[in-house]
Scaffold this motif. Structure first.
Motif, PDB file in Angstrom:
ATOM      1  N   GLN A   1      47.764  48.859  45.824  1.00  0.00           N
ATOM      2  CA  GLN A   1      47.481  48.239  47.117  1.00  0.00           C
ATOM      3  C   GLN A   1      48.084  46.842  47.197  1.00  0.00           C
ATOM      4  O   GLN A   1      48.701  46.466  48.199  1.00  0.00           O
ATOM      5  CB  GLN A   1      45.959  48.179  47.339  1.00  0.00           C
ATOM      6  N   HIS A   2      47.918  46.077  46.123  1.00  0.00           N
ATOM      7  CA  HIS A   2      48.462  44.714  46.125  1.00  0.00           C
ATOM      8  C   HIS A   2      49.985  44.720  46.041  1.00  0.00           C
ATOM      9  O   HIS A   2      50.642  43.846  46.639  1.00  0.00           O
ATOM     10  CB  HIS A   2      47.866  43.923  44.962  1.00  0.00           C
TER      11      HIS A   2
ATOM     12  N   ALA B   1      49.115  36.612  46.926  1.00  0.00           N
ATOM     13  CA  ALA B   1      49.248  37.021  48.321  1.00  0.00           C
ATOM     14  C   ALA B   1      48.663  35.970  49.262  1.00  0.00           C
ATOM     15  O   ALA B   1      49.247  35.643  50.294  1.00  0.00           O
ATOM     16  CB  ALA B   1      48.555  38.369  48.544  1.00  0.00           C
TER      17      ALA B   1
ATOM     18  N   CYS C   1      47.079  38.845  41.738  1.00  0.00           N
ATOM     19  CA  CYS C   1      47.772  39.353  42.928  1.00  0.00           C
ATOM     20  C   CYS C   1      47.127  38.825  44.208  1.00  0.00           C
ATOM     21  O   CYS C   1      47.821  38.440  45.167  1.00  0.00           O
ATOM     22  CB  CYS C   1      47.752  40.883  42.943  1.00  0.00           C
ATOM     23  N   GLU C   2      45.803  38.829  44.222  1.00  0.00           N
ATOM     24  CA  GLU C   2      45.118  38.322  45.410  1.00  0.00           C
ATOM     25  C   GLU C   2      45.440  36.854  45.637  1.00  0.00           C
ATOM     26  O   GLU C   2      45.683  36.420  46.776  1.00  0.00           O
ATOM     27  CB  GLU C   2      43.612  38.521  45.264  1.00  0.00           C
TER      28      GLU C   2
ATOM     29  N   ARG D   1      44.027  49.784  42.907  1.00  0.00           N
ATOM     30  CA  ARG D   1      44.018  48.442  43.508  1.00  0.00           C
ATOM     31  C   ARG D   1      45.333  47.726  43.281  1.00  0.00           C
ATOM     32  O   ARG D   1      45.822  46.982  44.135  1.00  0.00           O
ATOM     33  CB  ARG D   1      42.866  47.619  42.925  1.00  0.00           C
TER      34      ARG D   1
ATOM     35  N   LYS E   1      56.507  36.522  42.600  1.00  0.00           N
ATOM     36  CA  LYS E   1      56.225  37.821  43.201  1.00  0.00           C
ATOM     37  C   LYS E   1      57.232  38.868  42.727  1.00  0.00           C
ATOM     38  O   LYS E   1      56.847  39.980  42.332  1.00  0.00           O
ATOM     39  CB  LYS E   1      56.269  37.705  44.730  1.00  0.00           C
TER      40      LYS E   1
ATOM     41  N   ILE F   1      43.571  46.222  51.934  1.00  0.00           N
ATOM     42  CA  ILE F   1      43.812  44.812  51.638  1.00  0.00           C
ATOM     43  C   ILE F   1      44.317  44.083  52.876  1.00  0.00           C
ATOM     44  O   ILE F   1      43.792  43.048  53.262  1.00  0.00           O
ATOM     45  CB  ILE F   1      44.808  44.684  50.466  1.00  0.00           C
ATOM     46  N   ASP F   2      45.340  44.611  53.509  1.00  0.00           N
ATOM     47  CA  ASP F   2      45.863  43.933  54.688  1.00  0.00           C
ATOM     48  C   ASP F   2      45.408  44.684  55.935  1.00  0.00           C
ATOM     49  O   ASP F   2      44.987  45.824  55.890  1.00  0.00           O
ATOM     50  CB  ASP F   2      47.392  43.829  54.663  1.00  0.00           C
TER      51      ASP F   2
ATOM     52  N   SER G   1      51.132  45.153  49.538  1.00  0.00           N
ATOM     53  CA  SER G   1      51.013  43.936  50.338  1.00  0.00           C
ATOM     54  C   SER G   1      52.057  42.907  49.952  1.00  0.00           C
ATOM     55  O   SER G   1      52.506  42.128  50.808  1.00  0.00           O
ATOM     56  CB  SER G   1      49.604  43.344  50.191  1.00  0.00           C
TER      57      SER G   1
ATOM     58  N   VAL H   1      44.581  41.954  39.166  1.00  0.00           N
ATOM     59  CA  VAL H   1      44.229  42.058  40.585  1.00  0.00           C
ATOM     60  C   VAL H   1      43.898  40.688  41.160  1.00  0.00           C
ATOM     61  O   VAL H   1      44.313  40.335  42.274  1.00  0.00           O
ATOM     62  CB  VAL H   1      43.047  43.032  40.752  1.00  0.00           C
TER      63      VAL H   1
END
Length: 882
Positions: free
Chosen positions: A436-437, A349, A345-346, A433, A381, A562-563, A440, A342
């Motif tokens: 979610q990523h 992004a 990923c954050e 989570r 990605k 997230i977004d 995004s 996670v």
């Protein structure tokens, strides 16, 4: 010369009428045109619209004092003069003739008591010079004689006015002669002449002028001597001037020398100032050059520092941390490593967003290093999204396969097991989570993941529903009720003690209670878990249907959006359509097990469709959320299936009713009348919730077919049709009396049957009465028919209606009256199967007979007044004694 308006007597009388009551007399009145000028500007005539006015000079005497006024009068709508303004001549300070009017007919009057001197006074324009001179001379004379002072006159030659006055004295009319009373002030021609001469040159001034001119009489008379004298005096004056000029020459030289010295000093000073100015200009240029170079150096220093800072930030954003790179390209996805995934990923992004134009200066966007780093991040990605998607697809499939392989998850023989997905959802939440990523990073990757989840979970849900439905039907013990309720060949008491089948409805309700909340929860969890942007399934503080289990918040994944797009409150129609499509894949096929339960319940007791319909409607009204769309469709299909099965039962029952027509002869009460009452009582017991409409529709169809069939059967035996109808309609009312009081639909048919019963009774009783006393009432009918065409007194003379015919008819009809009435009673009793109806019918029969006999007695009394027949009272007593 045209006549002046100053001589217009009609105008003067109109002015006097306008100022009547002011005790003023009009001295002169004259027509003028009024216009408005502008201070300090040359006014062009004709620019402003001239208005017609009348100027009237009036005086008012009070003792020794005389007051003079200038009145302005205007024309009203009807052409009548009315006062507009009033000026006192004692305040007249100036009379000015405007020079911009070539005709000289325009002038202004200045008054020293006007409130606003900034407003230009009005301009008055006369028709000609003569009218102007008349008015101005009259004003000047009144000011001189009555007020003792003259206003300032501008723009007109006084001598010219005096000459005009002498020439035009006869043309001035004496308006004062028309005034009445001693108070009127008059102006005569002589006074006007003398006043003008006195005003221009006084007597003393005239004598001085004559004396002055007398000294030059001799010189003027001798022209050559006077010319020589003037030449000598001129030469003497010129000589004196030249002498004075010559005497002042030294002084002029001294002044010139001083001026020359001052000029030299000024020139020296100017030269010094020029030198200083050049030096100062050079100094200013040097200072400006130094300041410019200094500013450039400072700006360059600031720019260099900012550039270094920006490059440091850019380099920091372009660097990929080694731990994130390793996690994104080859890390594991087990539960222990999810936090690292996670975080990676954050970071990824954030790094991609930082290289977008809104967050990155457009100047940097085209740099080669930025483009290369963006391509590297895109590759990271795509690699991570591919690896994560593959892992999640396999993970969902393995979870479901594990649960399906374990039989303890499902219902077994002798044991109903409630499906429990708590462990499944717990394991899925671990990767919420991550989903979610993934959304995004790449929204397109969610489609295959959603399909894989739906396909896997669909197998589990269908297996659970099938096992639960099978065990539910096997464990429910209920006797099967026959579906033949209204068959003519069946026994009359067949369905009175039908078996209790409430366990069937309870089994169906249990199926919905267990699986509808489960399906709603699965839909809600799926919508949140797979990141659909739709409103919540269940309103805050509420449940989906009131029977939800303890884990009411299973769909709350405990994660934040997230977004920014995920926090939108409005619906996204595209997302909602995609959600409905996915829910179709998730829950498709499970409806077959619900249909099996409905069909099983119908076979045991078709009337249980009523209670099942109400249960389904209650659950359907509780599903309001957008993401529960497929659950609403499932419940709607179940409701349609139940309605279809119940319609089958109703149609079959209607066919059973219609089969009663095939019997050769039907007498007495038909069998389906009391059976329908039993059926309706049973149906009322099964009504739940919104199933009232379904039952009312069935009632309407049943009773309509029953009444139509009843009428058809009655027509097969016309002789006994009315007796047959009244017995059946009475049985219908008696059997449904209690239900009609509480069911509006049945009450409507109850009243319909009551009306039909009354009509059948009336026809049957009339038939019996006419059968027994046919001659009596036929005789009465003939009399009634003839009364429409001939007078009553002529009827006894008609053929067959004579008194003798009346006596013969009475003898044959009323002899042995008690036997006739007894025969009528037996006729009424014959062929009647419902003995309980006989007393009421006999009462109606006696009443009907008495009404008809009373009408007959009235006819006899009217047509045959001398004939005697048994009275109505005697007939009533006879009927009462039997």
């Amino acid at each position: 010369m045209a006549k002046s308006s100053a001589d217009d007597q009609e105008l003067r009388r109109a002015c006097e009428a306008a100022i009547e009551g002011t005790k003023q007399s009009v001295v002169m009145s004259i027509r003028v045109a009024k216009s408005r000028g502008i201070w300090g500007k040359t006014h062009k005539l004709g620019r402003d619209m001239a208005k017609p006015r009348v100027l009237a000079l009036s005086v008012k005497s009070k003792g020794q004092k005389t007051k003079a006024f200038l009145r302005v009068l205007k024309y009203s709508t009807g052409g009548v003069l009315e006062p507009a303004k009033l000026y006192k001549l004692k305040h007249l300070s100036k009379v000015e003739v405007l020079t911009n009017d070539p005709s000289g007919c325009t002038f202004t009057l200045g008054f020293d008591n006007l409130r606003s001197q900034s407003v230009a006074p009005p301009q008055w324009t006369m028709r000609n010079i003569d009218d102007r001179n008349r008015l101005l001379l009259c004003i000047l004379n009144i000011c001189k004689d009555a007020l003792g002072h003259l206003p300032k006159v501008v723009g007109i030659d006084v001598v010219e006015m005096a000459l005009w006055a002498k020439e035009n004295t006869p043309a001035v009319t004496n308006q004062g002669d028309m005034q009445e009373g001693p108070a009127a002030s008059t102006v005569t021609e002589r006074d006007l002449k003398v006043t003008v001469e006195k005003e221009l040159v006084s007597q003393a001034e005239e004598e001085d002028m004559e004396a002055l001119l007398g000294t030059y009489v001799m010189g003027i008379g001798e022209a050559e001597a006077f010319s020589e004298r003037l030449k000598r005096e001129l030469l003497a004056l010129e000589a004196a001037n030249v002498h004075a000029i010559l005497e002042s020459e030294p002084l002029i030289d001294e002044v010139l020398q001083g001026l020359e010295a001052a000029t030299n000093c000024v020139d020296d000073m100017d030269e010094w100032l020029g030198i200083f100015n050049v030096k100062l200009r050079h100094m200013r240029e040097d200072i400006e050059s130094i300041e410019t170079r200094n500013n450039k150096l400072e700006m360059q220093s600031v720019n260099n520092r900012a550039l270094i800072e920006e490059l440091d930030k850019l380099l920091l954003g372009l660097r990929v941390p080694s731990e994130y790179a390793a996690c994104l390209t080859g890390g594991l996805f087990d539960e222990a490593r999810m936090l690292q995934n996670v975080e990676a990923c954050e970071w990824l992004a954030g790094a991609l967003r930082s290289l977008e134009v809104p967050n990155l200066d457009p100047i940097y966007a085209n740099m080669r290093a930025v483009k290369e780093k963006r391509a590297e991040l895109e590759k990271l990605k795509s690699t991570f999204v591919r690896r994560a998607s593959e892992f999640l697809r396999n993970y969902f499939s393995s979870l479901v396969e594990f649960m399906i392989s374990d039989k303890s998850y499902f219902s077994q023989r002798g044991q109903l097991k409630r499906p429990d997905h708590a462990d499944l959802r717990y394991k899925c939440r671990t990767y919420a989570r991550l989903l979610q990523h993934l959304k995004s990073l790449d929204k397109n990757c969610l489609g295959p993941l959603r399909k894989a989840y739906c396909d896997s979970l669909n197998l589990l849900l269908r297996r659970e529903a099938r096992e639960f439905a099978n065990e539910l039907r096997a464990s429910t013990k209920a006797s099967r009720n026959p579906t033949v309720w209204l068959e003519a060949s069946a026994g009359s008491g067949q369905n009175v003690n039908a078996a209790d089948t409430s366990t069937v409805s309870e089994a169906y309700a249990k199926m919905l209670t267990i699986f509808i909340p489960l399906l709603v929860d699965e839909s809600s969890f799926f919508a949140h878990f797979m990141c659909f942007e739709v409103p919540a399934l269940v309103p805050p503080g509420g449940t989906a249907n009131g029977d939800k289990s303890d884990d009411t918040n299973d769909d709350d994944l405990g994660i934040m959006d997230i977004d920014d797009n995920d926090s939108k409150a409005g619906k996204n129609s595209g997302e909602l359509a995609a959600l409905n499509e996915s829910l179709q894949n998730l829950l498709d096929g499970i409806q077959e097990d619900f249909y099996a339960v409905v069909d099983w319940a119908y076979k045991i007791d078709p009337l249980r469709c009523i209670s099942m319909h109400g249960i389904t409607e209650r659950y359907l009204s509780g599903q309001k959320a957008d993401a529960a769309g497929f659950v609403r469709l499932l419940l709607g299909d179940l409701e349609s299936r139940i309605s279809m099965q119940f319609s089958r039962f109703v149609d079959e029952a209607c066919h059973q009713i219609e089969r009663n027509e095939r019997n050769v002869r039907q007498m007495g009460v038909l069998s389906y009348i009391p059976r329908f009452a039993t059926l309706a009582t049973r149906m009322e017991q099964y009504i739940q919730g919104q199933s009232r409409d379904l039952v009312d529709q069935a009632y309407t169809k049943f009773v309509s077919i029953m009444f139509v069939t009843l009428e058809k059967i009655a027509q097969t035996e016309p002789k006994y049709a009315d007796l047959f109808l009244l017995e059946n309609y009475a049985a219908f009312q008696n059997s449904l009396y209690d239900l009609a009081n509480v069911v509006p639909t049945l009450a409507k048919f109850y009243h319909q049957a009551s009306e039909a019963y009354e009509q059948a009774c009336t026809r049957h009783i009339s038939m019996i009465i006419y059968y027994q006393f046919e001659r009596l009432f036929q005789f009465a009918r003939r009399i009634e028919d003839l009364m429409y065409t001939i007078p009553p007194e002529e009827i006894p003379f008609q053929l067959g209606l004579a008194k003798m015919d009346l006596r013969k008819m009475l003898k044959s009809s009323l002899s042995g009256l008690d036997k006739s009435i007894t025969a009528m009673y037996k006729k009424l009793q014959k062929n009647m199967t419902s003995e309980e109806l006989l007393p009421s019918l006999w009462d109606k029969c006696k009443k009907e007979f008495l009404d008809k006999y009373e009408s007959f007695a009235q006819l006899v009394a009217k047509i045959y007044p001398t004939e005697t027949i048994p009275t109505v009272v005697e007939m009533r007593d006879l009927l009462a004694s039997m």
